[in-house]
Design an enzyme around this catalytic site. Structure first.
Site, PDB file in Angstrom:
ATOM      1  N   ASP A 124       0.816  -1.231   0.000  1.00  0.00           N
ATOM      2  CA  ASP A 124       0.000   0.000   0.000  1.00  0.00           C
ATOM      3  C   ASP A 124       0.847   1.278   0.000  1.00  0.00           C
ATOM      4  OD1 ASP A 124      -2.128  -1.843   0.401  1.00  0.00           O
ATOM      5  OD2 ASP A 124      -1.978  -1.644   2.573  1.00  0.00           O
ATOM      6  N   GLU A 135     -11.283  -0.103  -3.718  1.00  0.00           N
ATOM      7  CA  GLU A 135     -10.523   0.453  -2.585  1.00  0.00           C
ATOM      8  C   GLU A 135      -9.294   1.177  -3.127  1.00  0.00           C
ATOM      9  OE1 GLU A 135      -9.361  -2.923  -0.151  1.00  0.00           O
ATOM     10  OE2 GLU A 135      -8.084  -3.748  -1.710  1.00  0.00           O
TER      11      GLU A 135
HETATM   12  O1  FUB Z   1      -3.268  -3.618   3.377  1.00  0.00           O
HETATM   13  C1  FUB Z   1      -4.576  -3.851   3.830  1.00  0.00           C
HETATM   14  C2  FUB Z   1      -5.555  -3.529   2.762  1.00  0.00           C
HETATM   15  O2  FUB Z   1      -5.293  -4.327   1.612  1.00  0.00           O
HETATM   16  C3  FUB Z   1      -5.495  -2.122   2.248  1.00  0.00           C
HETATM   17  O3  FUB Z   1      -6.066  -1.183   3.105  1.00  0.00           O
HETATM   18  C4  FUB Z   1      -6.177  -2.299   0.950  1.00  0.00           C
HETATM   19  O4  FUB Z   1      -6.072  -1.216   0.072  1.00  0.00           O
HETATM   20  C5  FUB Z   1      -5.505  -3.545   0.432  1.00  0.00           C
HETATM   21  O5  FUB Z   1      -4.268  -3.284  -0.161  1.00  0.00           O
END
Ligand code: FUB
Length: 330
Positions: free
Chosen positions: A19, A228
């Protein structure tokens, strides 16, 4: 320090990182990643395998022969009064002579909220506020400070990110479904930040993502709908909102003349990587544009053991972004 890091290779290998949010501060490239923990517990769609507890900050001074410095732990969940677990994708921003570090975590009731911590150096450490940002929810904060100094936070994630549970405006634990496939998809959320960068100036609102004909992207359109990991950057006066499509594992983008949208869908930036999640940021450094992203190649595909990588991105004359296949040269 890790020397001679190459494009599309892990930028560090002593810890798992994911991320990545990249920014240029004080003439250097700083990367704010999640810190994946090693464990052998099973995975589920709720993301319980992403058990992260702390954050490290990384930096690179020269992208032509990158050497990566790990500045060490800058914040731990045990130091955040309101948080209980799962320190997921963070971001940072600079304003008022201070550095702001934004991070999602579950509060003591298991609800994802977004917190802020402050510091005097881009390399941390950061001191968290007592409480999460009032009115914040879900995950994946990305903060864009515009040329007029107004700052916006983009956030939200489906499934484990709990966005579906907020469809009525309040948290409903029992809700697990988003809109029907023929209904408009849930969009990311935007909220303008107050001048002190610690609270929301306006009520968070959903961003609309539409196609070239002005029709909303539908929930069943999993190749294009928001899942996301939002990120906003500006190129030639236009705002580019890029994000993960989750179930179809792509990084795609949409553009707008307004930082709060609506955004018109344009295309794919990054084709699927090894691993379930894909999450990125885009940054200009010394007249080149870079995509920071992660994959699970170092762990041979274990979804919660990810590694941050980078590659250059190129724009076409019409402002569209050339699609990247991260394994194209192999
Ligand atoms: O790293 C945890 C979660 O997985 C993140 O918040 C999302 O964007 C995905 O990458």
């Amino acid at each position: 320090m890790v020397k001679n890091v190459k494009p599309n290779e892990p930028i560090v290998t002593h810890i798992y990182t994911a991320d990545p949010s990249a920014h240029v501060f004080e003439g250097k490239l700083y990367i704010y990643p999640s810190h994946d923990l090693e464990h052998d517990e099973p995975s589920n769609d709720n993301g319980d395998q992403y058990k992260m507890e702390d954050y490290h900050v990384l930096s690179i001074e020269d992208m032509d022969s990158p050497e990566v410095v790990d500045h060490g732990e800058v914040l731990h969940v045990k130091d955040v009064p309101w948080a209980s677990r799962q320190m997921w994708a963070p971001d940072s921003a600079y304003k008022n002579g201070k550095y702001y570090f934004y991070f999602p975590a579950r509060d003591k009731d298991g609800i994802f909220r977004i917190g802020v911590a402050t510091g005097t150096s881009p390399a941390g450490p950061f001191t968290p506020e007592e409480n999460y940002i009032p009115g914040s929810f879900s995950i994946d904060p990305a903060v864009y400070v515009d040329e007029d100094d107004r700052a916006y936070m983009y956030f939200g994630g489906l499934w484990g990110g709990q966005l579906e549970k907020w469809q009525t405006g309040t948290f409903k634990e029992e809700v697990t479904e988003g809109p029907a496939p023929t209904e408009p998809a849930l969009g990311p959320i935007v909220a303008e930040l107050t001048d002190d960068m610690l609270t929301f100036k306006s009520e968070p609102k959903e961003i609309k993502i539409i196609d070239e004909d002005g029709n909303p992207i539908l929930a069943g359109d999993e190749d294009r709908r928001y899942f996301e990991g939002p990120w906003v950057h500006k190129y030639n006066g236009l705002y580019y909102l890029s994000y993960s499509t989750g179930t179809t594992h792509k990084i795609v983008y949409a553009v707008s003349e307004n930082p709060q949208g609506p955004f018109v869908y344009k295309g794919t930036i990054l084709t699927p990587v090894i691993g379930w999640t894909t999450h990125h940021s885009i940054v200009e450094f010394k007249d080149k544009w870079y995509l920071f992203y992660h994959d699970c190649s170092l762990s041979n595909g274990i979804n919660h053991k990810r590694s941050v990588k980078f590659t250059e991105i190129k724009y076409n004359e019409d402002g569209t972004i050339q699609t990247i296949d991260p394994y194209g040269d192999k």
